[in-house]
Design a protein around this motif. Structure first.
Motif, mmCIF file in Angstrom:
data_model
loop_
_atom_site.group_PDB
_atom_site.id
_atom_site.type_symbol
_atom_site.label_atom_id
_atom_site.label_comp_id
_atom_site.label_asym_id
_atom_site.label_seq_id
_atom_site.Cartn_x
_atom_site.Cartn_y
_atom_site.Cartn_z
ATOM 1 N N THR A 179 -1.321 6.411 -6.426
ATOM 2 C CA THR A 179 -1.214 7.602 -5.584
ATOM 3 C C THR A 179 -0.720 7.169 -4.213
ATOM 4 N N ASP A 180 -0.039 8.064 -3.554
ATOM 5 C CA ASP A 180 0.713 7.728 -2.350
ATOM 6 C C ASP A 180 -0.125 7.880 -1.087
ATOM 7 N N TRP A 181 -0.413 6.777 -0.431
ATOM 8 C CA TRP A 181 -1.170 6.777 0.820
ATOM 9 C C TRP A 181 -0.297 6.388 2.022
ATOM 10 N N SER A 182 1.014 6.437 1.858
ATOM 11 C CA SER A 182 1.891 6.006 2.949
ATOM 12 C C SER A 182 1.719 6.872 4.193
ATOM 13 N N GLY A 183 1.463 8.186 4.001
ATOM 14 C CA GLY A 183 1.271 9.057 5.163
ATOM 15 C C GLY A 183 0.051 8.667 5.967
ATOM 16 N N TRP A 184 -1.054 8.457 5.273
ATOM 17 C CA TRP A 184 -2.259 8.040 5.982
ATOM 18 C C TRP A 184 -2.148 6.624 6.522
ATOM 19 N N ALA A 185 -1.412 5.754 5.837
ATOM 20 C CA ALA A 185 -1.199 4.402 6.361
ATOM 21 C C ALA A 185 -0.485 4.469 7.710
ATOM 22 N N ASN B 36 1.068 -5.970 -4.907
ATOM 23 C CA ASN B 36 1.850 -5.951 -3.672
ATOM 24 C C ASN B 36 1.115 -5.203 -2.581
ATOM 25 N N ILE B 37 1.489 -5.509 -1.359
ATOM 26 C CA ILE B 37 0.900 -4.898 -0.160
ATOM 27 C C ILE B 37 2.032 -4.428 0.741
ATOM 28 N N THR B 38 1.959 -3.192 1.206
ATOM 29 C CA THR B 38 2.888 -2.713 2.222
ATOM 30 C C THR B 38 2.156 -2.671 3.554
ATOM 31 N N VAL B 39 2.721 -3.357 4.525
ATOM 32 C CA VAL B 39 2.086 -3.504 5.832
ATOM 33 C C VAL B 39 2.751 -2.549 6.823
ATOM 34 N N TYR B 40 1.938 -1.734 7.475
ATOM 35 C CA TYR B 40 2.412 -0.779 8.481
ATOM 36 C C TYR B 40 1.873 -1.176 9.849
ATOM 37 N N TYR C 149 -2.818 -2.449 5.727
ATOM 38 C CA TYR C 149 -2.408 -3.131 4.501
ATOM 39 C C TYR C 149 -2.647 -2.177 3.328
ATOM 40 N N ASP C 150 -1.610 -1.432 2.953
ATOM 41 C CA ASP C 150 -1.692 -0.460 1.860
ATOM 42 C C ASP C 150 -1.521 -1.234 0.553
ATOM 43 N N THR C 151 -2.599 -1.370 -0.193
ATOM 44 C CA THR C 151 -2.688 -2.366 -1.257
ATOM 45 C C THR C 151 -2.658 -1.748 -2.649
ATOM 46 N N ILE D 210 -6.161 -0.362 2.778
ATOM 47 C CA ILE D 210 -6.306 0.915 2.093
ATOM 48 C C ILE D 210 -6.163 0.688 0.601
ATOM 49 N N LEU D 211 -7.112 1.253 -0.175
ATOM 50 C CA LEU D 211 -7.086 1.171 -1.633
ATOM 51 C C LEU D 211 -6.992 2.584 -2.209
ATOM 52 N N HIS D 212 -5.884 2.877 -2.859
ATOM 53 C CA HIS D 212 -5.626 4.226 -3.366
ATOM 54 C C HIS D 212 -6.471 4.550 -4.585
ATOM 55 N N GLY D 213 -6.592 5.859 -4.859
ATOM 56 C CA GLY D 213 -7.255 6.324 -6.060
ATOM 57 C C GLY D 213 -6.263 6.571 -7.178
ATOM 58 N N GLY D 214 -6.706 7.341 -8.172
ATOM 59 C CA GLY D 214 -5.864 7.620 -9.329
ATOM 60 C C GLY D 214 -6.535 7.277 -10.634
ATOM 61 N N SER D 215 -7.883 7.249 -10.640
ATOM 62 C CA SER D 215 -8.664 7.018 -11.858
ATOM 63 C C SER D 215 -8.381 5.669 -12.510
ATOM 64 N N TRP D 216 -7.964 4.699 -11.715
ATOM 65 C CA TRP D 216 -7.601 3.354 -12.201
ATOM 66 C C TRP D 216 -6.417 3.406 -13.164
#
Length: 288
Positions: free
Chosen positions: A77-83, A52-56, A94-96, A67-73
């Motif tokens: 992890t939450d990137w909504s603030g930076w998005a 899924n993709i959240t579009v801001y 496109y927070d993916t 934007i592709l988040h980390g988390g060791s695969w």
């Protein structure tokens, strides 16, 4: 992105050793977005719940940023603030999300990013710039280097990219390895679905495929900005190796930047000067 999906249970040893790799959620922006927060909507680009993709800041004519988040695969992890921060500064973001190593082994994660890029293009987002962090940085540079990457990605900015999971696996096996490095070793092995120490030819081929430098295409690939801290547990050698491979293939526009300290991934953006530098770089390369 608001992440409500449960992560599949891992063995206790893997959870305890990988917890330090990249904290979730990642730090929010140090500067709040001016005015009202950009609206967002979530869409599916595949059948799996994580596809899924959240579009801001969805606005016609604004450049697209994936934007592709980390988390060791292994974790969201939450990137909504930076998005929201980037959306407030002129991007359609496109927070993916993508399948984790607990869902499927490599190359499912790269396949997901490529599918998401096709979805963005069909939706009218064109060829986006991409920002990835840690494991997401690995996926960002992998998408940029795979095949003729420049046809699908305009530019890649990566924060502490694990550009070579094999290097991470090797570093994590050293006597002096930190707990974060040991956790990343286990995560890389989970991603590959096999250990290079015991695997056969098929396993070793998968580990080679995991390394972004194996696919460096030079001028067919996008420009890259690769940033690590000086004491990053994902050392800058991940990026210098990739930059060298790209240079050998004819791509000179790969910049490796080293920041003081030990911040990793999204935490690097807590430095206002770096956040502004990344923003400026992405803006310049998102121009037609």
């Amino acid at each position: 992105m608001r992440r409500t999906l449960p992560v599949l249970a891992l063995c206790l040893a893997l959870l305890s050793s990988s917890a330090a790799v990249e904290a979730a959620p990642e730090p929010p922006p140090v500067e709040t977005a001016p005015g009202a927060a950009p609206a967002f909507s979530t869409f599916s680009y595949g059948k799996h719940a994580r596809q899924n993709i959240t579009v801001y800041g969805d606005r016609s004519g604004h450049p697209a940023l994936m934007i592709l988040h980390g988390g060791s695969w292994l974790r969201d992890t939450d990137w909504s603030g930076w998005a929201r921060w980037f959306a407030a500064r002129g991007f359609t973001v496109y927070d993916t999300d993508y399948r984790l190593a607990s869902d499927a082994a490599w190359p499912a994660q790269r396949d997901d990013v490529l599918a998401a890029l096709r979805w963005i293009k069909r939706r009218g987002g064109g060829t986006p710039v991409v920002l990835g962090s840690s494991a997401g940085g690995h996926l960002a540079v992998s998408a940029g280097a795979y095949g003729a990457g420049r046809k699908r990605v305009r530019a890649v900015a990566a924060l502490s990219p694990v550009a070579s999971p094999y290097r991470a696996w090797s570093d994590g096996g050293l006597t002096a390895a930190s707990s974060a490095q040991r956790g990343l070793r286990l995560a890389a092995e989970r991603l590959a679905g096999c250990s290079p120490a015991r695997g056969g030819q098929r396993c070793l081929a998968r580990w080679e495929d995991l390394a972004a430098k194996s696919h460096a295409s030079g001028k067919d690939d996008p420009p890259m900005l690769l940033t690590h801290s000086a004491a990053d547990f994902v050392p800058v050698a991940h990026s210098t190796d990739l930059a060298h491979a790209q240079s050998e293939a004819g791509r000179r526009d790969v910049t490796v930047r080293i920041e003081p300290g030990s911040a990793h991934g999204g935490a690097l953006l807590k430095k206002p000067a770096l956040a502004q530098a990344v923003l400026k770089w992405l803006r310049k390369r998102s121009a037609p």
